[in-house]
Design an enzyme around this catalytic site. Structure first.
Site, PDB file in Angstrom:
ATOM      1  N   HIS A  37      74.263  23.060-124.662  1.00  0.00           N
ATOM      2  CA  HIS A  37      73.629  22.793-125.960  1.00  0.00           C
ATOM      3  C   HIS A  37      74.075  21.424-126.507  1.00  0.00           C
ATOM      4  CE1 HIS A  37      71.413  26.538-126.499  1.00  0.00           C
ATOM      5  NE2 HIS A  37      72.415  27.121-125.876  1.00  0.00           N
ATOM      6  N   SER A  70      51.665  33.752-107.133  1.00  0.00           N
ATOM      7  CA  SER A  70      53.131  33.766-107.032  1.00  0.00           C
ATOM      8  C   SER A  70      53.591  35.005-106.288  1.00  0.00           C
ATOM      9  CB  SER A  70      53.769  33.742-108.426  1.00  0.00           C
ATOM     10  OG  SER A  70      55.150  34.043-108.296  1.00  0.00           O
ATOM     11  N   SER A 132      64.505  28.581-113.546  1.00  0.00           N
ATOM     12  CA  SER A 132      63.341  28.831-112.686  1.00  0.00           C
ATOM     13  C   SER A 132      62.124  28.092-113.239  1.00  0.00           C
ATOM     14  CB  SER A 132      63.072  30.329-112.549  1.00  0.00           C
ATOM     15  OG  SER A 132      62.966  30.935-113.808  1.00  0.00           O
ATOM     16  N   ASP A 177      67.755  20.314-117.682  1.00  0.00           N
ATOM     17  CA  ASP A 177      67.320  21.144-116.550  1.00  0.00           C
ATOM     18  C   ASP A 177      66.433  20.352-115.597  1.00  0.00           C
ATOM     19  OD1 ASP A 177      68.587  22.987-118.086  1.00  0.00           O
ATOM     20  OD2 ASP A 177      66.773  24.045-118.701  1.00  0.00           O
TER      21      ASP A 177
HETATM   22  C1  GLA Z   1      68.229  25.341-121.760  1.00  0.00           C
HETATM   23  C2  GLA Z   1      67.455  24.049-122.046  1.00  0.00           C
HETATM   24  C3  GLA Z   1      68.329  22.831-121.788  1.00  0.00           C
HETATM   25  C4  GLA Z   1      69.664  22.944-122.514  1.00  0.00           C
HETATM   26  C5  GLA Z   1      70.319  24.301-122.258  1.00  0.00           C
HETATM   27  C6  GLA Z   1      71.553  24.525-123.090  1.00  0.00           C
HETATM   28  O1  GLA Z   1      68.537  25.434-120.403  1.00  0.00           O
HETATM   29  O2  GLA Z   1      66.295  23.979-121.258  1.00  0.00           O
HETATM   30  O3  GLA Z   1      67.634  21.662-122.177  1.00  0.00           O
HETATM   31  O4  GLA Z   1      69.523  22.705-123.879  1.00  0.00           O
HETATM   32  O5  GLA Z   1      69.419  25.373-122.518  1.00  0.00           O
HETATM   33  O6  GLA Z   1      72.559  23.644-122.702  1.00  0.00           O
END
Ligand code: GLA
Length: 390
Positions: A37, A70, A132, A177
């Site tokens: 976060h 899928s 995912s 991510d």
């Molecule tokens: C999710 C979001 C990321 C990040 C995390 C927490 O995975 O997609 O961008 O904020 O939560 O670190």
């Protein structure tokens, strides 16, 4: 790897008639080792791509149709859509992710000219905090780049994936991510400064230990979690702090400066949210320095502190994740353990000494099931590369 290629090609032929002109692609999932976060607060993150992820078979069509299938949602059958019907609206099925990316390419001046048949098969548990959905987004972008010859770097694919998730799927996620997945490098984690996207690779040298993912099997969707609410709380805290310090994001503050000015935020809950963002960013910087200095013990301690802050100040853990972490820390040979990803369910990540892995899985598994009432799943994972053609 090649086994999976045969499996997905055979299935594609069954579902779409034949596999002429079809190519096979892969994009990884990711796990974040520390820096949670922080990515929408201008802070640092330290994720890595995994060798598990999403496989796809794709080919162009001569018309505008999009046909999706899928293997993870076989019961939904072939889901048909069209390039002429790509609207950023909310609907329930998984095709929102690839459709969002196809839409986003158009928004960025790369209009997809022809329809496609696309089959997916993922071996990351869905909705578990191993990204995912970001894996599907980056994979889709990678397919579009390859099939239609768009000039787009992997870093740009990450940004387009995030854009599609923000604007098409309505989740205000940060860049971590998609970046971790698009830029993955085997045996390395990515130390990324989300304020400016500067990054370095850091070798994951865990002599005698491995990364173990424990999946709580408590499902969560980012959209219906309190993710957007946390983000808003941090933005409010930042706005208050900006009346007294000249900063663009919480990531610019060290602990001392934060404590000096925290009271200006005026709201106890928002102070705790901002405190997490500031301290977690500093912890991430310290953790990477520790790893680079081969101090895995300190790295583990910082992972533990990260979880405690996510539990107490940020309040995104919950009984399932807390139980996994508490039980993990009781096992001799566990170097550190914390939740990973957005939280509220999903997975924890633990560094576990090789000789302790079996007892870790047995003991944490048994005590989790006793307390929570259903089983957790465990994955001993390896750090892999970004997207590729198979
Ligand atoms: C999710 C979001 C990321 C990040 C995390 C927490 O995975 O997609 O961008 O904020 O939560 O670190």
């Amino acid at each position: 790897m090649s086994d999976m290629k045969t499996i997905v090609l055979n299935k594609f032929a069954k579902v779409f008639g034949d596999c002429e002109g079809a190519k096979v692609y892969f994009a990884p999932g990711r796990v974040n080792l520390i820096g949670e976060h922080t990515d929408y607060n201008g802070g640092h993150v330290f994720p890595c791509a995994l060798t598990i992820g999403t496989y796809a078979v794709a080919r162009k069509r001569e018309d505008n149709k999009l046909r999706f299938f899928s293997m993870n949602f076989e019961q939904l059958g072939v889901i048909e859509s069209s390039l002429d019907d790509l609207k950023p609206y909310k609907e329930a099925d998984w095709t929102n992710y690839p459709k969002g990316v196809i839409w986003a390419f158009g928004e960025k001046g790369m209009k997809v000219p022809q329809g496609m048949d696309i089959l997916l098969n993922g071996n990351i548990p869905n909705g578990s905090g191993l990204s995912s959905s970001a894996s599907v987004e980056v994979l889709t972008g990678y397919i579009l780049k390859d099939l239609f010859g768009f000039e787009v770097s992997n870093q740009k694919l990450a940004l387009i994936g995030q854009f599609s998730e923000n604007k098409f799927n309505g989740v205000n996620c940060g860049i971590m991510d998609q970046f971790a997945i698009a830029m993955g490098k085997a045996d390395n984690a990515i130390f990324l400064d989300t304020a400016n996207l500067e990054f370095t690779y850091a070798p994951i040298k865990l002599e005698g230990a491995k990364i173990v993912i424990s999946c709580s099997n408590k499902k969560r969707g980012l959209g219906d979690s309190k993710y957007n609410e946390r983000r808003k709380e941090c933005e409010d805290a930042l706005a208050s702090l900006q009346t007294v310090v000249d900063i663009k994001s919480l990531g610019e503050l060290d602990e001392e400066t934060f404590e000096k000015h925290a009271a200006v935020i005026g709201d106890e809950v928002k102070i705790r949210r901002a405190r997490h963002a500031v301290y977690e960013n500093q912890r991430t910087v310290k953790a990477v320095a520790a790893l680079n200095a081969n101090d895995v013990t300190l790295f583990g301690e910082l992972m533990n502190a990260s979880h405690d802050s996510l539990r107490d100040d940020y309040e995104v853990t919950g009984i399932e994740l807390d139980t996994l972490v508490d039980e993990a820390r009781k096992v001799p040979g566990v170097i550190g353990s914390r939740m990973t990803g957005a939280g509220f369910g999903g997975c924890t990540v633990s560094l576990v000494k090789d000789e302790a892995i079996d007892s870790f899985i047995a003991q944490v598994g048994e005590n989790y099931e006793k307390k929570i009432g259903y089983a957790a799943d465990f994955y001993v994972v390896s750090v892999g590369d970004g997207p590729c053609i198979l």
